[in-house]
Motif scaffolding. Structure first.
Motif, PDB file in Angstrom:
ATOM      1  N   GLU A  62       0.824  -1.207   0.000  1.00 56.24           N
ATOM      2  CA  GLU A  62       0.000   0.000   0.000  1.00 56.24           C
ATOM      3  C   GLU A  62       0.857   1.255   0.000  1.00 56.24           C
ATOM      4  OE1 GLU A  62      -3.782   0.416   1.911  1.00 56.24           O
ATOM      5  OE2 GLU A  62      -3.434  -1.451   3.003  1.00 56.24           O
ATOM      6  N   LEU A  63       1.984   1.197   0.691  1.00 54.60           N
ATOM      7  CA  LEU A  63       2.855   2.370   0.757  1.00 54.60           C
ATOM      8  C   LEU A  63       3.531   2.665  -0.572  1.00 54.60           C
ATOM      9  CD1 LEU A  63       4.512   1.752   4.239  1.00 54.60           C
ATOM     10  CD2 LEU A  63       3.041   3.667   3.626  1.00 54.60           C
ATOM     11  N   LEU A  78       0.027   7.204   8.440  1.00 50.69           N
ATOM     12  CA  LEU A  78      -0.431   6.224   9.417  1.00 50.69           C
ATOM     13  C   LEU A  78       0.021   4.822   9.020  1.00 50.69           C
ATOM     14  CD1 LEU A  78      -2.077   5.472  11.905  1.00 50.69           C
ATOM     15  CD2 LEU A  78      -4.119   5.379  10.455  1.00 50.69           C
ATOM     16  N   LEU A  79      -0.096   4.487   7.734  1.00 55.33           N
ATOM     17  CA  LEU A  79       0.337   3.172   7.268  1.00 55.33           C
ATOM     18  C   LEU A  79       1.841   2.993   7.451  1.00 55.33           C
ATOM     19  CD1 LEU A  79      -1.734   2.755   3.965  1.00 55.33           C
ATOM     20  CD2 LEU A  79      -2.172   1.707   6.189  1.00 55.33           C
ATOM     21  N   ARG A  80       2.601   4.068   7.200  1.00 53.95           N
ATOM     22  CA  ARG A  80       4.048   3.988   7.350  1.00 53.95           C
ATOM     23  C   ARG A  80       4.420   3.733   8.807  1.00 53.95           C
ATOM     24  NH1 ARG A  80       5.212   8.738   5.646  1.00 53.95           N
ATOM     25  NH2 ARG A  80       5.230   8.163   3.442  1.00 53.95           N
ATOM     26  N   GLN A  81       3.696   4.387   9.712  1.00 52.67           N
ATOM     27  CA  GLN A  81       3.954   4.172  11.137  1.00 52.67           C
ATOM     28  C   GLN A  81       3.639   2.731  11.530  1.00 52.67           C
ATOM     29  OE1 GLN A  81       1.934   6.946  13.689  1.00 52.67           O
ATOM     30  NE2 GLN A  81       2.326   5.771  15.530  1.00 52.67           N
ATOM     31  N   ALA A 245       0.166  11.588  19.495  1.00 50.61           N
ATOM     32  CA  ALA A 245       1.121  11.413  18.399  1.00 50.61           C
ATOM     33  C   ALA A 245       1.041  12.553  17.396  1.00 50.61           C
ATOM     34  CB  ALA A 245       0.887  10.076  17.704  1.00 50.61           C
ATOM     35  N   ASP A 246      -0.132  13.194  17.278  1.00 52.40           N
ATOM     36  CA  ASP A 246      -0.267  14.316  16.338  1.00 52.40           C
ATOM     37  C   ASP A 246       0.600  15.498  16.756  1.00 52.40           C
ATOM     38  OD1 ASP A 246      -2.111  12.807  14.944  1.00 52.40           O
ATOM     39  OD2 ASP A 246      -3.847  13.709  15.934  1.00 52.40           O
ATOM     40  N   GLN A 247       0.903  15.598  18.044  1.00 52.80           N
ATOM     41  CA  GLN A 247       1.722  16.704  18.553  1.00 52.80           C
ATOM     42  C   GLN A 247       3.131  16.262  18.931  1.00 52.80           C
ATOM     43  OE1 GLN A 247      -1.683  17.713  21.452  1.00 52.80           O
ATOM     44  NE2 GLN A 247      -0.658  19.668  21.162  1.00 52.80           N
ATOM     45  N   ALA A 248       3.379  14.966  18.960  1.00 53.72           N
ATOM     46  CA  ALA A 248       4.666  14.375  19.317  1.00 53.72           C
ATOM     47  C   ALA A 248       4.896  14.436  20.830  1.00 53.72           C
ATOM     48  CB  ALA A 248       5.837  15.025  18.582  1.00 53.72           C
ATOM     49  N   VAL A 249       5.880  13.671  21.267  1.00 57.98           N
ATOM     50  CA  VAL A 249       6.284  13.620  22.673  1.00 57.98           C
ATOM     51  C   VAL A 249       7.730  14.091  22.764  1.00 57.98           C
ATOM     52  CG1 VAL A 249       6.762  12.108  24.646  1.00 57.98           C
ATOM     53  CG2 VAL A 249       4.698  11.752  23.278  1.00 57.98           C
ATOM     54  N   LEU A 250       8.017  14.918  23.755  1.00 59.14           N
ATOM     55  CA  LEU A 250       9.376  15.389  24.004  1.00 59.14           C
ATOM     56  C   LEU A 250       9.963  14.613  25.168  1.00 59.14           C
ATOM     57  CD1 LEU A 250      11.734  17.416  23.649  1.00 59.14           C
ATOM     58  CD2 LEU A 250      10.513  18.940  25.223  1.00 59.14           C
ATOM     59  N   ALA A 268      12.594   0.773  19.049  1.00 59.80           N
ATOM     60  CA  ALA A 268      12.385  -0.675  19.166  1.00 59.80           C
ATOM     61  C   ALA A 268      10.945  -0.989  19.528  1.00 59.80           C
ATOM     62  CB  ALA A 268      13.329  -1.262  20.202  1.00 59.80           C
ATOM     63  N   LEU A 269      10.282  -0.055  20.208  1.00 63.77           N
ATOM     64  CA  LEU A 269       8.875  -0.239  20.548  1.00 63.77           C
ATOM     65  C   LEU A 269       7.958   0.279  19.449  1.00 63.77           C
ATOM     66  CD1 LEU A 269       9.039   0.819  24.307  1.00 63.77           C
ATOM     67  CD2 LEU A 269       8.742  -1.488  23.407  1.00 63.77           C
ATOM     68  N   GLY A 270       8.547   0.716  18.332  1.00 64.56           N
ATOM     69  CA  GLY A 270       7.755   1.155  17.196  1.00 64.56           C
ATOM     70  C   GLY A 270       7.325   2.601  17.238  1.00 64.56           C
ATOM     71  N   GLU A 271       7.906   3.401  18.131  1.00 66.45           N
ATOM     72  CA  GLU A 271       7.467   4.792  18.274  1.00 66.45           C
ATOM     73  C   GLU A 271       8.414   5.734  17.535  1.00 66.45           C
ATOM     74  OE1 GLU A 271       4.675   5.076  19.292  1.00 66.45           O
ATOM     75  OE2 GLU A 271       4.351   3.292  20.499  1.00 66.45           O
ATOM     76  N   THR A 272       7.826   6.593  16.696  1.00 66.74           N
ATOM     77  CA  THR A 272       8.617   7.556  15.929  1.00 66.74           C
ATOM     78  C   THR A 272       8.223   9.002  16.229  1.00 66.74           C
ATOM     79  OG1 THR A 272       7.058   7.385  14.089  1.00 66.74           O
ATOM     80  CG2 THR A 272       8.984   5.933  14.044  1.00 66.74           C
ATOM     81  N   ALA A 273       7.070   9.218  16.864  1.00 70.86           N
ATOM     82  CA  ALA A 273       6.602  10.583  17.134  1.00 70.86           C
ATOM     83  C   ALA A 273       7.234  11.124  18.404  1.00 70.86           C
ATOM     84  CB  ALA A 273       5.079  10.603  17.233  1.00 70.86           C
ATOM     85  N   VAL A 274       8.559  11.029  18.487  1.00 59.99           N
ATOM     86  CA  VAL A 274       9.285  11.379  19.709  1.00 59.99           C
ATOM     87  C   VAL A 274      10.492  12.248  19.357  1.00 59.99           C
ATOM     88  CG1 VAL A 274      10.530  10.498  21.711  1.00 59.99           C
ATOM     89  CG2 VAL A 274       8.567   9.224  20.813  1.00 59.99           C
ATOM     90  N   VAL A 275      10.673  13.319  20.105  1.00 63.29           N
ATOM     91  CA  VAL A 275      11.842  14.184  19.993  1.00 63.29           C
ATOM     92  C   VAL A 275      12.646  14.057  21.277  1.00 63.29           C
ATOM     93  CG1 VAL A 275      12.666  16.562  19.794  1.00 63.29           C
ATOM     94  CG2 VAL A 275      10.677  15.815  18.468  1.00 63.29           C
ATOM     95  N   SER A 276      13.936  13.749  21.161  1.00 61.78           N
ATOM     96  CA  SER A 276      14.820  13.637  22.322  1.00 61.78           C
ATOM     97  C   SER A 276      15.765  14.834  22.351  1.00 61.78           C
ATOM     98  CB  SER A 276      15.632  12.335  22.271  1.00 61.78           C
ATOM     99  OG  SER A 276      14.776  11.215  22.320  1.00 61.78           O
ATOM    100  N   ALA A 277      15.968  15.389  23.527  1.00 61.49           N
ATOM    101  CA  ALA A 277      16.831  16.571  23.649  1.00 61.49           C
ATOM    102  C   ALA A 277      17.275  16.713  25.091  1.00 61.49           C
ATOM    103  CB  ALA A 277      16.080  17.828  23.189  1.00 61.49           C
TER     104      ALA A 277
END
Length: 723
Positions: A62-63, A78-81, A245-250, A268-277
């Motif tokens: 589909e992608l 959403l499908l990519r996630q 997830a629409d706003q992301a997690v810091l 590894a847990l499948g999460e991409t909506a995350v910003v590390s700083a």
């Protein structure tokens, strides 16, 4: 209903025999049962892996399709996630099983998998799903409808072992999955944190699944799994509340080294909506360029700077006065009262946004003045030329096209609404008017403003009167490069000025966009080693999450920063007041009992009234101490490190020393990390060599630092005392 249980066929004592539940069967019977259980779980793992592969292949197909409109692009994101989550779930796809008292069987894994029968039970429960919670919380006292919990150990696509816990009252151990947990804790460290979804304990799971409606402050001593809890809470919240997830997690960590250490957990847990700083890297384009004294760090970390900076920016706003504007060769006067009214209407907004709103009002007021002046001129003309205008009016009526109206103003000189709106647009686009507004209400730069304030004793005394004369002198004497404590002040000023944010490019991951935007508002913020944040750094956190959906984890007894607070209430009062929830982690899983026994007197020296967390495991290795001289230190340290690396081959060794000894030790110990106590926060090694513990204790907040240093190992602690 789930699949029917094979509990009666396999037996409850497969794998590690739990305390108090010694099976009466022979070793041969145990071995047969173990092989049967492994084969059974291997069959299920093969089934789940095949299902995962089919779903991933379907999503990949589909992608590959072209996306044409915004709705399709959103769907593809959403499908990519989902595809990335399945792709990453290769290791540890299945790790648990619940056998219900009603005969049902439910397997628990890293991701949820639908069965081929869309209307039936899931093939695999996502560990974050409500139905999977008994895997972490059921006990023999409170079995929650379960007869047995099984931990499944895998390597790649192979099941290598199982650990069973009967939940029928025959076992009363306090740890969930003790066999699997202790096996995981005894593994060699790799220098990277791994996921712990298969061995989370009840008090950890309670915090992970807690509501996210306000600040949650989690107190936990060394080895209690604070970071594990914080990161798995992110994964749970993104699963349970997709809007986050629409706003992301810091995720805010104490250092770049720490962020590198935890970097693999959320992907590894499948999460991409995350910003590390870190707090030092939150401002795009701004970098810390110098170290500073603890005195200055403490002064500039105080909450007093927030109102000081607000008053400072307010003082830079223009004052009401009469404005004289030129438009098409004519001058127009805007009364001071009109200007004052417009200024009052934008009060409270960020500086630049207030200017933009004021400019828009000014354009309207100027357009009205132009219209009024034109109408007044026309009235003057009409007083002496009524007859002439009447004849002109009649002649224009004869000349009009039969099918249309006049393209310009009415003959009475009044402008149409369309013409007035066009006038406003031309005024708004006029470069001369824009230059006038810029000169009267200039664009400001946060860096320039902060330097002006921090280098001017008069301004400091005016806007920060709480500071003493000595403190003002110390602050104003600082050199130009930014220090860590300047970053929150810059952030506060940038927020008060209010930059205009760029629109989000289509198709971009939300985390990529959020990472580049200083003013991004996150759905949730996680703060690790939160005890180190100053009051102004807490303000940085609050600005990025005004909803206060915040999880902060730390150990107040490990605080080493320059601030003066010694309790969580003191630490967060300026940001949250009394509106926050406390939670506590009480069990130490990482640090062995032999090492934790050394910490109580150190905590007392640090002024703590807390009880150290209770260690639940023993490494069997007693801490040891060697005495050396300064001249022999290098040789003794090198030999001790070599011996530790030999004993813990395949694992990791770390060295912790006073800040003043780091430079001399770094070139002598090869690729072994040599860190200060502060730099070692949140890290762990199989073995730790602690050099000159007296020197660490003598540093500012040194007993807290020594507490940190003592508790970094999972197996062995050695100390070199320098005499």
């Amino acid at each position: 209903m789930g699949r029917k249980s094979a509990l009666n066929n396999v037996g409850a004592g497969v794998g590690r025999v739990m305390p108090g539940s010694e099976a009466p069967t022979s070793h041969a019977d145990d071995d047969v049962a173990r092989r049967s259980a492994v084969a059974e779980e291997q069959e299920f793992l093969d089934l789940a892996t095949a299902r995962r592969d089919r779903l991933a292949d379907h999503l990949q197909a589909e992608l590959s399709a072209d996306a044409l409109d915004a709705l399709e692009r959103a769907r593809l994101r959403l499908l990519r996630q989902q595809y990335e989550e399945l792709r990453r779930a290769q290791e540890g796809l299945v790790f648990g099983r619940l056998d219900g008292r009603d005969g049902t069987v439910r397997h628990v894994g890293r991701v949820g998998l639908r069965n081929d029968d869309e209307g039936g039970e899931p093939l695999l429960l996502d560990w974050r799903a409500p139905a999977a919670r008994p895997f972490y919380t059921a006990t023999a006292v409170d079995p929650q409808g379960q007869a047995r919990r099984r931990h499944i150990r895998t390597t790649g696509s192979a099941v290598v072992g199982v650990d069973d816990e009967p939940l029928d009252g025959t076992v009363t151990g306090e740890l969930v999955g003790e066999g699997a947990l202790l096996a995981a804790l005894d593994q060699r460290r790799t220098g990277r944190m791994s996921t712990a979804i298969s061995t989370l304990q009840r008090e950890q799971d309670d915090i992970i699944r807690a509501e996210a409606t306000g600040p949650l402050i989690v107190q936990g001593g060394p080895g209690t799994g604070k970071t594990v809890v914080a990161l798995h809470r992110v994964a749970y919240l993104l699963f349970a509340h997709p809007k986050i997830a629409d706003q992301a997690v810091l995720v805010l960590g104490p250092s770049p080294r720490f962020l590198q250490y935890i970097a693999q957990v959320l992907p590894a847990l499948g999460e991409t909506a995350v910003v590390s700083a870190t707090c030092d890297t939150l401002l795009p384009g701004i970098r810390v360029g110098r170290e500073e004294s603890r005195l200055l760090a403490e002064i500039k970390g105080r909450a007093l700077w927030q109102p000081a900076l607000e008053n400072y920016v307010t003082s830079l706003l223009p004052r009401p006065r009469e404005l004289r504007l030129r438009w098409e060769g004519e001058f127009y006067v805007i009364a001071a009262a009109t200007v004052a009214q417009a200024l009052a209407s934008v009060r409270g907004r960020p500086y630049h946004r207030a200017r933009q709103s004021f400019a828009e009002q000014l354009h309207h007021v100027l357009a009205e003045a132009v219209v009024e002046q034109r109408e007044a001129l026309m009235e003057e003309m009409e007083e002496g030329f009524e007859d002439i205008l009447a004849r002109v009016d009649r002649s224009m009526q004869y000349d009009r096209h039969p099918g249309g109206g006049s393209a310009g103003s009415d003959v009475d000189g009044l402008l149409s609404e369309e013409e007035i709106e066009d006038l406003r647009r031309r005024i708004a686009a006029n470069a001369t008017i824009a230059r006038f507004v810029e000169a009267w209400w200039p664009t400001l730069d946060a860096e320039t403003l902060l330097r002006d304030l921090l280098t001017d004793c008069t301004l400091l005394a005016r806007f920060a009167p709480q500071l003493s004369t000595e403190e003002i002198t110390a602050v104003s004497a600082e050199p130009a490069p930014w220090a860590s404590s300047d970053i929150p002040l810059l952030d506060a000023l940038a927020d008060l000025l209010g930059e205009v944010e760029a629109p989000q490019p289509q198709g971009e991951f939300v985390a990529d966009h959020a990472r580049r935007q200083r003013g991004w508002v996150y759905g949730h913020v996680v703060v690790d080693e939160a005890q180190e944040l100053s009051e102004m750094q807490w303000q940085m956190v609050l600005r990025r999450c005004p909803s206060r959906s915040i999880t902060a984890v730390g150990d107040i007894d490990q605080a080493e920063a320059a601030h003066r607070h010694t309790s969580w209430a003191e630490a967060v009062r300026a940001a949250f007041g009394e509106r926050w929830t406390a939670a506590e982690l009480t069990i130490c899983y990482r640090t062995p009992r032999e090492v934790m026994d050394l910490t109580a007197p150190v905590l007392r020296q640090a002024g703590s009234h807390n009880t150290p967390p209770r260690a639940v495991r023993s490494s069997g290795v007693a801490p040891w101490t060697l005495t050396t001289t300064p001249a022999e230190l290098a040789g003794t340290a090198g030999q001790a490190v070599r011996q530790l690396r030999e004993r813990w081959h395949g694992g990791t060794v770390g060295v912790i020393a006073p800040a003043g000894r780091i430079a001399e030790l770094l070139p002598l110990l090869g690729d072994v990390p040599v860190l200060t106590a502060t730099q070692s926060k949140g890290l762990e090694w199989d073995a730790t060599l602690l050099i000159d513990p007296q020197g660490i204790a003598a540093e500012p907040r040194g007993w807290n630092g020594l507490y940190v240093a003592l508790t970094r190992c999972t197996q062995e602690l050695g100390q070199l005392v320098v005499t």
